[in-house]
Design an enzyme around this catalytic site. Structure first.
Site, PDB file in Angstrom:
ATOM      1  N   TYR A 133     -15.543   7.805 -11.254  1.00 59.66           N
ATOM      2  CA  TYR A 133     -15.270   6.456 -10.723  1.00 59.66           C
ATOM      3  C   TYR A 133     -15.961   5.407 -11.605  1.00 59.66           C
ATOM      4  CZ  TYR A 133     -15.630   2.612  -7.260  1.00 59.66           C
ATOM      5  OH  TYR A 133     -15.585   1.409  -6.602  1.00 59.66           O
ATOM      6  N   ASP A 168       0.866  -1.182   0.000  1.00 59.77           N
ATOM      7  CA  ASP A 168       0.000   0.000   0.000  1.00 59.77           C
ATOM      8  C   ASP A 168       0.901   1.229   0.000  1.00 59.77           C
ATOM      9  OD1 ASP A 168      -3.226   0.337   0.804  1.00 59.77           O
ATOM     10  OD2 ASP A 168      -2.010   2.118   1.176  1.00 59.77           O
TER      11      ASP A 168
HETATM   12  C1  AKB Z   1     -18.609   3.761  -3.511  1.00 58.78           C
HETATM   13  O1  AKB Z   1     -19.592   4.113  -2.847  1.00 58.78           O
HETATM   14  O2  AKB Z   1     -17.995   4.518  -4.259  1.00 58.78           O
HETATM   15  C2  AKB Z   1     -18.158   2.322  -3.407  1.00 58.78           C
HETATM   16  C3  AKB Z   1     -18.733   1.479  -4.492  1.00 58.78           C
HETATM   17  C4  AKB Z   1     -20.175   1.167  -4.508  1.00 58.78           C
HETATM   18  O3  AKB Z   1     -18.014   1.045  -5.356  1.00 58.78           O
HETATM   19  N1  AKB Z   1     -18.501   1.792  -2.118  1.00 58.78           N
END
Ligand code: AKB
Length: 323
Positions: free
Chosen positions: A146, A37
């Protein structure tokens, strides 16, 4: 049991890594699971019982050095920025999540790594995806950075499977609830924080609306999903890096009602923030029939079983002054 023997876990100090490493060490032996890490001071569970190295997933040379030093033949890549942190710094999320994965895939190709586990997330879905019982193979048009990196990561991983014959696997994690290490920077983090506050103060202020339903999973099921897929017979897999897995779905309101069964005076109020928009673009529930059919996935914990276990564990920690 499996065709690999030396496992490298990248991002091992995070919420999932810090519990996955001890679990893998139980199966493979302490010296055969190398935890890494960026964090120079991870929890004792990680550094006291087996090898630990500081590693930035963006440093391909250092990654190669560790692979050769330990004779690594399996990589678990848990290094990532999550949804909420990713919205605050989208370019950093892209860099860590994509270039980190490219490094893992490239060093795996160059060094004959036998198995790679790289998680995806329910964040791969978007507002155009069916939100109830979300299918395995469906529209992937996420609105968070993300989510963009998770879709691109799934496609990239599957490309390496097809082009180079690498054995890359992954599940789309829902929100993960646990009591060892706090999650960092996710939209589902409320479902962990609520337990800490319930035990410590008896009240919680939630950043999502009371009726926001999201798919969730308790850590023991998360570890089971991860390890079971790592061990699955390759010949039964039709999917690779993008398995839907489900355990339960709840809203802040239903979670509150579950907590009140064990802490009757517990109360919640709401102060909604930018994470609501992320949650509103995600599924409410997940169809995981492919994971069940292809590698026998089955969760063990439902909402009340998880709540009871979380509260017992956190009450014990609280009584010892650990939280
Ligand atoms: C987030 O909330 O970003 C994570 C996921 C659902 O990948 N916990």
């Amino acid at each position: 049991m499996s065709d690999f023997k030396k496992i490298l876990v990248i991002g091992s100090a995070g919420q999932i890594g810090s519990e996955l490493v001890p679990e893998l060490r139980k199966i493979y032996g302490n010296d055969n699971v190398i935890a890494t890490d960026l964090n120079p001071t991870p929890c004792a569970k990680i550094i006291d019982f087996g090898p630990y190295e500081i590693l930035d997933v963006l440093n391909r040379e250092a990654l190669t050095t560790i692979i050769k030093k330990y004779g690594i033949d399996c990589i678990v890549n848990m290094a990532a920025l999550l949804s909420a942190t990713g919205e605050k710094n989208p370019m950093l999320a892209w860099n860590v999540n994509m270039n980190g994965l490219i490094n893992v895939l490239e060093v795996s190709r160059e060094n004959g790594i036998k198995r790679i586990f790289n998680p995806s997330s329910i964040a791969a879905f978007g507002p155009e995806t069916p939100r109830d019982n979300t299918p395995q193979d469906t529209i992937l048009k996420p609105k968070s950075m993300y989510g963009v990196t998770k879709v691109a990561g799934e496609l990239l991983a599957d490309y390496y499977v097809m082009k180079y014959g690498l054995d890359v696997r992954g599940v789309r994690y829902p929100g993960i609830i646990s009591h060892e290490t706090l999650p960092g920077g996710g939209t589902t983090d409320y479902a962990v924080a609520i337990f800490y506050d319930a035990v410590k103060t008896g009240k919680y202020t939630c950043f999502l609306k009371e009726d926001t339903m999201l798919p969730m999973m308790y850590m023991p099921d998360c570890l089971k999903a991860t390890i079971d897929l790592m061990h699955a017979d390759k010949s039964t897999l039709k999917h690779h890096s993008d398995f839907n897995v489900a355990a339960m779905s709840f809203t802040p309101k239903t979670l509150t009602e579950s907590i009140q069964k064990y802490i009757p005076g517990f109360s919640i109020d709401y102060n909604i923030d930018y994470r609501q928009a992320i949650a509103d673009s995600w599924p409410r529930s997940i169809d995981d029939s492919s994971a069940r059919a292809e590698w026998g996935w089955k969760p063990s914990y439902d909402l009340d079983a998880m709540t009871q276990d979380m509260i017992e564990a956190l009450k014990l920690k609280h009584s010892k002054g650990l939280i």
